[in-house]
Design a protein around this motif. Structure first.
Motif, PDB file in Angstrom:
ATOM      1  N   ILE A   1       1.897  -6.824  48.033  1.00 38.94           N
ATOM      2  CA  ILE A   1       1.784  -8.003  47.171  1.00 38.94           C
ATOM      3  C   ILE A   1       1.504  -7.496  45.764  1.00 38.94           C
ATOM      4  CG2 ILE A   1       0.605 -10.188  46.777  1.00 38.94           C
ATOM      5  CD1 ILE A   1      -0.213 -10.092  49.747  1.00 38.94           C
ATOM      6  N   ASN A   2       2.432  -7.766  44.862  1.00 38.15           N
ATOM      7  CA  ASN A   2       2.312  -7.203  43.526  1.00 38.15           C
ATOM      8  C   ASN A   2       2.812  -8.181  42.476  1.00 38.15           C
ATOM      9  OD1 ASN A   2       5.163  -6.972  43.805  1.00 38.15           O
ATOM     10  ND2 ASN A   2       4.912  -4.954  44.748  1.00 38.15           N
ATOM     11  N   GLY A   3       2.973  -7.694  41.245  1.00 38.56           N
ATOM     12  CA  GLY A   3       3.399  -8.550  40.148  1.00 38.56           C
ATOM     13  C   GLY A   3       2.211  -9.129  39.412  1.00 38.56           C
ATOM     14  N   MET A   4       2.257 -10.426  39.152  1.00 39.80           N
ATOM     15  CA  MET A   4       1.207 -11.085  38.377  1.00 39.80           C
ATOM     16  C   MET A   4       0.008 -11.452  39.259  1.00 39.80           C
ATOM     17  SD  MET A   4       3.271 -13.463  35.649  1.00 39.80           S
ATOM     18  CE  MET A   4       1.732 -13.875  34.801  1.00 39.80           C
TER      19      MET A   4
ATOM     20  N   ALA B   1      -5.283 -11.549  46.722  1.00 41.27           N
ATOM     21  CA  ALA B   1      -4.776 -10.748  45.599  1.00 41.27           C
ATOM     22  C   ALA B   1      -5.217 -11.318  44.257  1.00 41.27           C
ATOM     23  CB  ALA B   1      -3.255 -10.665  45.656  1.00 41.27           C
ATOM     24  N   GLY B   2      -5.345 -12.647  44.177  1.00 41.38           N
ATOM     25  CA  GLY B   2      -5.720 -13.303  42.931  1.00 41.38           C
ATOM     26  C   GLY B   2      -4.533 -13.442  42.006  1.00 41.38           C
ATOM     27  N   LEU B   3      -4.235 -14.663  41.577  1.00 41.31           N
ATOM     28  CA  LEU B   3      -3.091 -14.901  40.703  1.00 41.31           C
ATOM     29  C   LEU B   3      -3.509 -14.873  39.240  1.00 41.31           C
ATOM     30  CD1 LEU B   3      -1.295 -17.803  42.613  1.00 41.31           C
ATOM     31  CD2 LEU B   3      -0.835 -15.353  42.734  1.00 41.31           C
ATOM     32  N   GLN B   4      -2.704 -14.228  38.433  1.00 35.78           N
ATOM     33  CA  GLN B   4      -2.952 -14.210  37.005  1.00 35.78           C
ATOM     34  C   GLN B   4      -2.516 -15.533  36.376  1.00 35.78           C
ATOM     35  OE1 GLN B   4      -1.102 -10.817  35.152  1.00 35.78           O
ATOM     36  NE2 GLN B   4      -2.054  -9.341  36.546  1.00 35.78           N
ATOM     37  N   LYS B   5      -3.069 -15.824  35.225  1.00 29.64           N
ATOM     38  CA  LYS B   5      -2.699 -17.032  34.500  1.00 29.64           C
ATOM     39  C   LYS B   5      -1.213 -16.983  34.153  1.00 29.64           C
ATOM     40  CE  LYS B   5      -3.923 -19.848  30.504  1.00 29.64           C
ATOM     41  NZ  LYS B   5      -4.799 -19.959  29.298  1.00 29.64           N
TER      42      LYS B   5
ATOM     43  N   THR C   1       6.394 -10.500  45.434  1.00 26.90           N
ATOM     44  CA  THR C   1       6.184 -10.242  44.012  1.00 26.90           C
ATOM     45  C   THR C   1       5.987 -11.553  43.271  1.00 26.90           C
ATOM     46  OG1 THR C   1       7.542  -8.235  44.090  1.00 26.90           O
ATOM     47  CG2 THR C   1       7.141  -9.207  41.933  1.00 26.90           C
ATOM     48  N   VAL C   2       4.871 -11.655  42.555  1.00 23.87           N
ATOM     49  CA  VAL C   2       4.539 -12.868  41.804  1.00 23.87           C
ATOM     50  C   VAL C   2       4.972 -12.668  40.350  1.00 23.87           C
ATOM     51  CG1 VAL C   2       2.702 -14.446  41.117  1.00 23.87           C
ATOM     52  CG2 VAL C   2       2.573 -13.274  43.335  1.00 23.87           C
ATOM     53  N   THR C   3       5.666 -13.661  39.796  1.00 26.71           N
ATOM     54  CA  THR C   3       6.155 -13.572  38.419  1.00 26.71           C
ATOM     55  C   THR C   3       5.873 -14.871  37.670  1.00 26.71           C
ATOM     56  OG1 THR C   3       8.351 -14.368  39.069  1.00 26.71           O
ATOM     57  CG2 THR C   3       8.005 -11.985  39.077  1.00 26.71           C
TER      58      THR C   3
END
Length: 400
Positions: free
Chosen positions: A98-101, A167-171, A244-246
């Motif tokens: 789990i990666n990205g933002m 993982a925690g999501l970024q703003k 992948t979080v974007t």
């Protein structure tokens, strides 16, 4: 056979098997091709099924499968897009990234999924977007599925939202991309990657490692599969290995070109006039399939026949199922059995006593709680991909 060594054993599917299909003649009613024969060979972990290809594996369940509400693992349909599937998976080393933002990149093993997160279950239908494609005229390109590119199972795993929370999501995070271990044989062929907006997620979306109480079958996505109840299976990524979080949508072939229908689905299109504005297929529409009797069966005069089948939609739930024996002029309500939730099959039964000899046609149509009703085949607009066919189902038998 251990799943990690699954493809070390060769998969046998001969060209002769592929030749068992037949084509509907011009004077037959507009229905999915129901004349393909079950193969006389079986893939590992599967009973003999209708076979379209061995690389990538493309297997269809026969009509009899849909006489009950849960599809057994060994008769569950199989649909892969790319031919290069890993020949060996070491379960002790396999992990999902789990990666990205995210605030903290994760690499979670299957054992950690089972031990470090809350375990949840959901019963849901998975259906290929091109299921019943062979019913369209003219025939669109793609696998010429009958009605058997679907199944319903009890899936067990971990909520996707719990993984993302860990993982925690970024703003600014807005999109999630998923891909698995299937690869293209040619380097220029795009990988199979799907994207979802964060707003599309709920607690029913899970990363599953079990199917009907057993490890996922290899051909159905072992060791991990994304489960998105109510959506067509193109979003249910198999052998899931990366999330992948974007913040922005990433242009992808299998989002921008494949699995799309006219934006106005009632408009339709023709091979000579393809509409310009399209959209991805997402939620399944209302549909029913008769599992018993099957086309061509002989049944006895004055016997009591119990028509059995399944109905489903994208998660609103099935309200009613009707059966007709007079070509759709009149309809009787079937008995329903609901026990696995709104994303699962609703089983239906209808008892009938044939009083005339000769051909007898059963028709079935479902209505969901929104009032959406299965249409007659002639009323379904054509689309270039042959997606989302849900015409009233028909089975013809002979009374002797």
């Amino acid at each position: 056979m251990k799943r990690r060594d699954f493809l070390k054993t060769s998969i046998v599917a001969s060209a002769a098997v592929m030749g068992t299909s037949s084509v509907l003649s011009a004077n037959e009613t507009h229905q999915p091709n129901d004349r393909r024969k079950v193969s006389n060979m079986a893939f590992p972990e599967k009973r003999p099924l209708i076979t379209y290809s061995d690389r990538p594996p493309l297997l269809e369940s026969p009509r009899s499968t849909f006489a009950r509400g849960i599809t057994e693992n060994d008769e569950f349909f199989v649909r892969w897009h790319l031919p290069d599937i890993p020949t060996h998976i070491d379960l002790d080393k396999f992990s999902i990234k789990i990666n990205g933002m995210v605030k903290k990149e994760l690499e979670v093993t299957v054992a950690e999924l089972k031990n470090d997160f809350e375990q949840v279950e959901v019963t849901a239908v998975v259906q290929c977007g091109g299921n019943s494609r062979s019913a369209f005229t003219p025939t669109p390109g793609g696998v010429q599925w009958g009605s058997g590119a679907m199944g319903c199972a009890k899936w067990k795993g971990v909520r996707l939202s719990d993984l993302l929370e860990r993982a925690g999501l970024q703003k600014g995070a807005h999109w999630i991309g998923f891909n698995g271990e299937e690869k293209a044989a040619y380097y220029k062929t795009p990988n199979f990657v799907r994207e979802l907006e964060l707003s599309e997620l709920d607690d029913h979306v899970i990363v599953a490692y079990e199917m009907n109480g057993e490890d996922l079958p290899y051909l159905n996505g072992f060791p991990l599969r994304l489960i998105i109840p109510g959506y067509y299976s193109d979003s249910w990524v198999k052998m899931l290995s990366n999330i992948t979080v974007t913040d922005k949508y990433k242009s992808l072939f299998f989002m921008d070109k494949a699995y799309r229908v006219p934006d106005n689905e009632t408009e339709g299109e023709t091979p000579d006039h393809l509409v310009k504005k399209t959209k991805p297929i997402t939620h399944m529409n209302v549909k029913s399939v008769i599992g018993y009797p099957e086309n061509g069966m002989k049944i006895y005069h004055n016997s009591h026949i119990v028509v059995r089948g399944v109905a489903f939609d994208g998660g609103h739930g099935i309200d009613k199922v009707y059966v007709s024996v007079d070509g759709g002029k009149s309809w009787d309500r079937a008995e329903l059995k609901r026990e696995n939730g709104r994303y699962a099959y609703t089983e239906f039964r209808y008892t009938y006593k044939p009083t005339k000899y000769g051909k007898l046609q059963f028709m079935a149509k479902a209505v969901n709680y929104l009032g959406d009703e299965q249409p007659f085949a002639k009323d379904i607009p054509w689309n270039r991909g042959g997606y989302k066919y849900n015409g009233i189902d028909e089975v013809t038998v002979e009374v002797i």
